[in-house]
Design a protein around this motif. Structure first.
Motif, PDB file in Angstrom:
ATOM      1  N   SER A  22       8.384  -5.087 -12.035  1.00 32.19           N
ATOM      2  CA  SER A  22       9.682  -5.012 -11.364  1.00 32.19           C
ATOM      3  C   SER A  22       9.905  -3.659 -10.712  1.00 32.19           C
ATOM      4  O   SER A  22      10.731  -3.520  -9.807  1.00 32.19           O
ATOM      5  N   GLY A  23       9.204  -2.653 -11.207  1.00 34.35           N
ATOM      6  CA  GLY A  23       9.353  -1.311 -10.680  1.00 34.35           C
ATOM      7  C   GLY A  23       8.190  -0.449 -11.104  1.00 34.35           C
ATOM      8  O   GLY A  23       7.538  -0.711 -12.129  1.00 34.35           O
ATOM      9  N   ALA A  24       7.902   0.586 -10.298  1.00 35.78           N
ATOM     10  CA  ALA A  24       6.810   1.512 -10.594  1.00 35.78           C
ATOM     11  C   ALA A  24       7.276   2.924 -10.251  1.00 35.78           C
ATOM     12  O   ALA A  24       7.678   3.180  -9.115  1.00 35.78           O
ATOM     13  N   MET A  25       7.232   3.819 -11.228  1.00 39.08           N
ATOM     14  CA  MET A  25       7.737   5.178 -11.043  1.00 39.08           C
ATOM     15  C   MET A  25       6.591   6.190 -11.007  1.00 39.08           C
ATOM     16  O   MET A  25       5.693   6.170 -11.848  1.00 39.08           O
ATOM     17  N   ILE A  26       6.629   7.081 -10.011  1.00 38.81           N
ATOM     18  CA  ILE A  26       5.658   8.178  -9.938  1.00 38.81           C
ATOM     19  C   ILE A  26       6.396   9.495  -9.708  1.00 38.81           C
ATOM     20  O   ILE A  26       7.424   9.527  -9.046  1.00 38.81           O
ATOM     21  N   HIS A  27       5.842  10.569 -10.280  1.00 39.51           N
ATOM     22  CA  HIS A  27       6.445  11.894 -10.083  1.00 39.51           C
ATOM     23  C   HIS A  27       5.390  12.898  -9.634  1.00 39.51           C
ATOM     24  O   HIS A  27       4.238  12.543  -9.376  1.00 39.51           O
ATOM     25  N   ASP A  28       5.793  14.161  -9.573  1.00 43.61           N
ATOM     26  CA  ASP A  28       4.963  15.175  -8.927  1.00 43.61           C
ATOM     27  C   ASP A  28       3.718  15.582  -9.697  1.00 43.61           C
ATOM     28  O   ASP A  28       2.831  16.206  -9.117  1.00 43.61           O
ATOM     29  N   ILE A  29       3.588  15.243 -10.970  1.00 46.13           N
ATOM     30  CA  ILE A  29       2.389  15.615 -11.715  1.00 46.13           C
ATOM     31  C   ILE A  29       1.326  14.525 -11.625  1.00 46.13           C
ATOM     32  O   ILE A  29       0.171  14.784 -11.315  1.00 46.13           O
ATOM     33  N   THR A  30       1.713  13.295 -11.896  1.00 43.46           N
ATOM     34  CA  THR A  30       0.741  12.198 -11.949  1.00 43.46           C
ATOM     35  C   THR A  30       0.704  11.367 -10.671  1.00 43.46           C
ATOM     36  O   THR A  30      -0.255  10.636 -10.428  1.00 43.46           O
ATOM     37  N   GLY A  31       1.742  11.472  -9.848  1.00 43.60           N
ATOM     38  CA  GLY A  31       1.802  10.671  -8.624  1.00 43.60           C
ATOM     39  C   GLY A  31       0.653  10.888  -7.665  1.00 43.60           C
ATOM     40  O   GLY A  31       0.092   9.918  -7.127  1.00 43.60           O
ATOM     41  N   PRO A  32       0.251  12.129  -7.407  1.00 48.91           N
ATOM     42  CA  PRO A  32      -0.820  12.353  -6.425  1.00 48.91           C
ATOM     43  C   PRO A  32      -2.119  11.622  -6.750  1.00 48.91           C
ATOM     44  O   PRO A  32      -2.761  11.059  -5.856  1.00 48.91           O
ATOM     45  N   LEU A  33      -2.513  11.606  -8.025  1.00 45.54           N
ATOM     46  CA  LEU A  33      -3.747  10.915  -8.396  1.00 45.54           C
ATOM     47  C   LEU A  33      -3.587   9.400  -8.244  1.00 45.54           C
ATOM     48  O   LEU A  33      -4.522   8.710  -7.832  1.00 45.54           O
ATOM     49  N   ALA A  34      -2.394   8.871  -8.564  1.00 41.71           N
ATOM     50  CA  ALA A  34      -2.144   7.439  -8.378  1.00 41.71           C
ATOM     51  C   ALA A  34      -2.254   7.057  -6.903  1.00 41.71           C
ATOM     52  O   ALA A  34      -2.827   6.007  -6.557  1.00 41.71           O
ATOM     53  N   ILE A  35      -1.731   7.899  -6.029  1.00 38.46           N
ATOM     54  CA  ILE A  35      -1.821   7.652  -4.586  1.00 38.46           C
ATOM     55  C   ILE A  35      -3.274   7.696  -4.136  1.00 38.46           C
ATOM     56  O   ILE A  35      -3.716   6.863  -3.329  1.00 38.46           O
ATOM     57  N   GLU A  36      -4.018   8.643  -4.679  1.00 41.61           N
ATOM     58  CA  GLU A  36      -5.444   8.735  -4.356  1.00 41.61           C
ATOM     59  C   GLU A  36      -6.171   7.455  -4.757  1.00 41.61           C
ATOM     60  O   GLU A  36      -6.995   6.926  -4.005  1.00 41.61           O
ATOM     61  N   LYS A  37      -5.878   6.944  -5.946  1.00 42.39           N
ATOM     62  CA  LYS A  37      -6.512   5.711  -6.416  1.00 42.39           C
ATOM     63  C   LYS A  37      -6.088   4.521  -5.550  1.00 42.39           C
ATOM     64  O   LYS A  37      -6.896   3.619  -5.299  1.00 42.39           O
ATOM     65  N   PHE A  38      -4.842   4.510  -5.118  1.00 41.92           N
ATOM     66  CA  PHE A  38      -4.346   3.469  -4.219  1.00 41.92           C
ATOM     67  C   PHE A  38      -5.224   3.390  -2.971  1.00 41.92           C
ATOM     68  O   PHE A  38      -5.653   2.300  -2.546  1.00 41.92           O
ATOM     69  N   TYR A  39      -5.509   4.523  -2.389  1.00 42.17           N
ATOM     70  CA  TYR A  39      -6.337   4.542  -1.177  1.00 42.17           C
ATOM     71  C   TYR A  39      -7.789   4.202  -1.487  1.00 42.17           C
ATOM     72  O   TYR A  39      -8.455   3.508  -0.704  1.00 42.17           O
ATOM     73  N   GLU A  40      -8.299   4.648  -2.634  1.00 43.99           N
ATOM     74  CA  GLU A  40      -9.676   4.333  -3.023  1.00 43.99           C
ATOM     75  C   GLU A  40      -9.877   2.829  -3.183  1.00 43.99           C
ATOM     76  O   GLU A  40     -10.976   2.310  -2.970  1.00 43.99           O
ATOM     77  N   MET A  41      -8.805   2.122  -3.564  1.00 40.26           N
ATOM     78  CA  MET A  41      -8.872   0.666  -3.729  1.00 40.26           C
ATOM     79  C   MET A  41      -8.641  -0.069  -2.407  1.00 40.26           C
ATOM     80  O   MET A  41      -8.479  -1.291  -2.402  1.00 40.26           O
ATOM     81  N   GLY A  42      -8.625   0.655  -1.329  1.00 41.48           N
ATOM     82  CA  GLY A  42      -8.442   0.032  -0.027  1.00 41.48           C
ATOM     83  C   GLY A  42      -7.002  -0.199   0.352  1.00 41.48           C
ATOM     84  O   GLY A  42      -6.710  -0.957   1.290  1.00 41.48           O
ATOM     85  N   GLY A  43      -6.084   0.434  -0.359  1.00 38.88           N
ATOM     86  CA  GLY A  43      -4.677   0.244  -0.061  1.00 38.88           C
ATOM     87  C   GLY A  43      -4.277   0.804   1.288  1.00 38.88           C
ATOM     88  O   GLY A  43      -4.727   1.888   1.677  1.00 38.88           O
ATOM     89  N   GLU A  44      -3.446   0.054   1.983  1.00 40.98           N
ATOM     90  CA  GLU A  44      -2.886   0.521   3.254  1.00 40.98           C
ATOM     91  C   GLU A  44      -1.368   0.563   3.164  1.00 40.98           C
ATOM     92  O   GLU A  44      -0.736   1.542   3.577  1.00 40.98           O
ATOM     93  N   LYS A  45      -0.780  -0.507   2.625  1.00 39.39           N
ATOM     94  CA  LYS A  45       0.662  -0.583   2.431  1.00 39.39           C
ATOM     95  C   LYS A  45       0.953  -0.935   0.973  1.00 39.39           C
ATOM     96  O   LYS A  45       0.306  -1.827   0.417  1.00 39.39           O
ATOM     97  N   VAL A  46       1.916  -0.248   0.373  1.00 35.03           N
ATOM     98  CA  VAL A  46       2.269  -0.554  -1.007  1.00 35.03           C
ATOM     99  C   VAL A  46       2.874  -1.953  -1.079  1.00 35.03           C
ATOM    100  O   VAL A  46       3.381  -2.479  -0.086  1.00 35.03           O
ATOM    101  N   PHE A  47       2.833  -2.543  -2.280  1.00 40.56           N
ATOM    102  CA  PHE A  47       3.242  -3.936  -2.438  1.00 40.56           C
ATOM    103  C   PHE A  47       4.698  -4.174  -2.058  1.00 40.56           C
ATOM    104  O   PHE A  47       5.048  -5.206  -1.506  1.00 40.56           O
ATOM    105  N   ASP A  48       5.579  -3.219  -2.374  1.00 37.85           N
ATOM    106  CA  ASP A  48       7.000  -3.344  -2.042  1.00 37.85           C
ATOM    107  C   ASP A  48       7.641  -1.965  -2.182  1.00 37.85           C
ATOM    108  O   ASP A  48       7.909  -1.518  -3.307  1.00 37.85           O
ATOM    109  N   PRO A  49       7.882  -1.277  -1.079  1.00 40.80           N
ATOM    110  CA  PRO A  49       8.434   0.089  -1.173  1.00 40.80           C
ATOM    111  C   PRO A  49       9.757   0.155  -1.919  1.00 40.80           C
ATOM    112  O   PRO A  49      10.075   1.175  -2.528  1.00 40.80           O
ATOM    113  N   ALA A  50      10.540  -0.937  -1.916  1.00 38.46           N
ATOM    114  CA  ALA A  50      11.840  -0.933  -2.586  1.00 38.46           C
ATOM    115  C   ALA A  50      11.700  -0.908  -4.109  1.00 38.46           C
ATOM    116  O   ALA A  50      12.660  -0.573  -4.814  1.00 38.46           O
TER     117      ALA A  50
END
Length: 417
Positions: free
Chosen positions: A29-57
């Motif tokens: 229902s929701g996914a929270m990221i902050h300034d310590i762990t968020g950057p690595l999650a974003i990196e993994k998103f792109y490594e998995m071929g991500g282009e657009k997040v599932f639902d920005p809202a």
């Protein structure tokens, strides 16, 4: 079939009945990221071929651990996350609102029955709103950012059933420390800790947040309070109330059941260097401290500051103690400001900082040096948690912290008249 509240949440989200122990792919229902762990999650998103997040809202982004940016590295990380948010259409709370867990709840980003994940272990605090909420690693978060779902093994549940009425200046922090003492730091590993009983029913949301926040400190996958009228009143003003009949069945199966009566509970203190090393305050009274920290996602709410202010009265804090007061969010800061608490703390000798994590994780400001002692209302006292590995951190309530700051040594708040 009978089920726990956790089993019911997963069953509803998966569209079929599931039981503890099953591995399921569940939508979040929701996914929270902050300034310590968020950057690595974003990196993994792109490594998995991500282009657009599932639902920005459904993505919650904010900065709280190193704010304002306290190094060039922190500034660069925050810059990258701001760019990602703009590219993806994600609302970024940035540095403006406060600690991620407090902000997520007070902005109405969690509803009863939700499954919410966060790239931070204390995400379990959202269980105070009747949601299943848990911290995940950056790889799992990257997957969820792309696909909007995640594999879970549905946890078994431990029931902490609490009855009785607290003594004056004893409350939720003392209760959860006492529970952790019994269950131990790994006694609830990968389980939901479900808090029930008349003490919990009469507890305000601030206290429920404190209890759920520290479920992880006994290894819990989640902490949860069944939603009720208290939950409704808190969430409905935030547009997050969803009227669901969420409660465990009377014949639900639990991994274990623990009964607590708070009638005779006294202020509790976790001593270095583990959270389950908990004693009555009288056992460590007189321990000299160098710093007192009142704040964090565990105990930085208005109710905590009010509790500290009540103990403080018109006294001054000890000249031998550095006192840091950090409200958990801008909203909580403004409440304290309007109630005169900020002025009270400043006049007493405290430094009142902008809402953020502060010294809690030991990576920003307010660190302790070798041989120094901190008394903190936060959630962890591991070696090196608030600075030097040669320092010591004691944990307790806001009332005990205020009493300690007044006398310069760990003090039973009931003794301060």
């Amino acid at each position: 079939m009978a089920g726990t509240i956790t089993e019911k949440i997963f069953s509803a989200r998966c569209g079929r009945e599931v039981k503890a122990g099953e591995v399921v792919m569940a939508p979040v229902s929701g996914a929270m990221i902050h300034d310590i762990t968020g950057p690595l999650a974003i990196e993994k998103f792109y490594e998995m071929g991500g282009e657009k997040v599932f639902d920005p809202a459904k993505i919650i982004m904010l900065f709280d651990h190193q704010v304002p940016a306290d190094s060039l590295n922190a500034a660069e990380i925050q810059k990258k996350m701001r760019i990602f948010a703009k590219e993806q259409g994600i609302h970024n709370y940035d540095i403006k609102e406060g600690v991620c867990h407090q902000v997520t709840l007070e902005k109405g980003r969690v509803s009863p029955g939700d499954i919410v994940i966060g790239s931070d272990s204390h995400t379990c605090m959202y269980g105070a709103a009747g949601a299943f909420a848990t911290g995940v690693g950056s790889t799992d978060m990257g997957f969820a950012l792309r696909y909007g779902c995640l594999y879970f093994r549905v946890p078994e549940s431990i029931r902490a059933h609490v009855t009785g009425r607290f003594q004056k200046r004893v409350g939720a922090k003392d209760l959860i420390l006492n529970i952790i003492k019994e269950i131990t730091v790994d006694g609830a590993t990968y389980k939901t800790v479900e808090f029930t009983g008349d003490t919990i029913s009469s507890m305000n949301m601030a206290g429920r947040m404190t209890c759920c926040n520290m479920a992880i400190e006994m290894g819990g996958k989640a902490g949860i309070v069944p939603p009720d009228q208290v939950t409704r009143e808190y969430l409905s003003g935030r547009g997050a109330w969803r009227d669901e009949n969420l409660a465990s069945d009377p014949d639900a199966v639990y991994a274990s059941w623990h009964d607590y009566d708070v009638t005779d509970l006294v202020p509790q203190v976790a001593v270095p260097h583990n959270v389950d090393q908990v004693v009555d305050v009288t056992e460590v009274a007189g321990t000299v401290v160098d710093q007192v920290f009142i704040g964090s996602c565990t105990n930085g709410r208005f109710e905590d500051l009010q509790e500290a202010g009540e103990v403080l009265g018109d006294r001054k804090f000890s000249d031998d103690v550095r006192v840091l007061v950090i409200p958990a969010s801008r909203t909580e800061y403004l409440k304290a400001l309007q109630a005169g608490l900020i002025e009270q703390f400043v006049r007493a000798g405290a430094l009142v900082e902008a809402p953020c994590c502060g010294p809690c994780m030991g990576g920003s400001f307010g660190l302790i040096a070798s041989g120094e002692v901190s008394f903190s209302t936060s959630n962890r006292n591991f070696r090196g948690r608030q600075g030097s590995v040669e320092g010591k951190v004691y944990l307790g309530s806001a009332a005990t912290a205020a009493a300690t700051a007044i006398r310069g040594e760990i003090t039973d708040p009931r003794e301060v008249r």
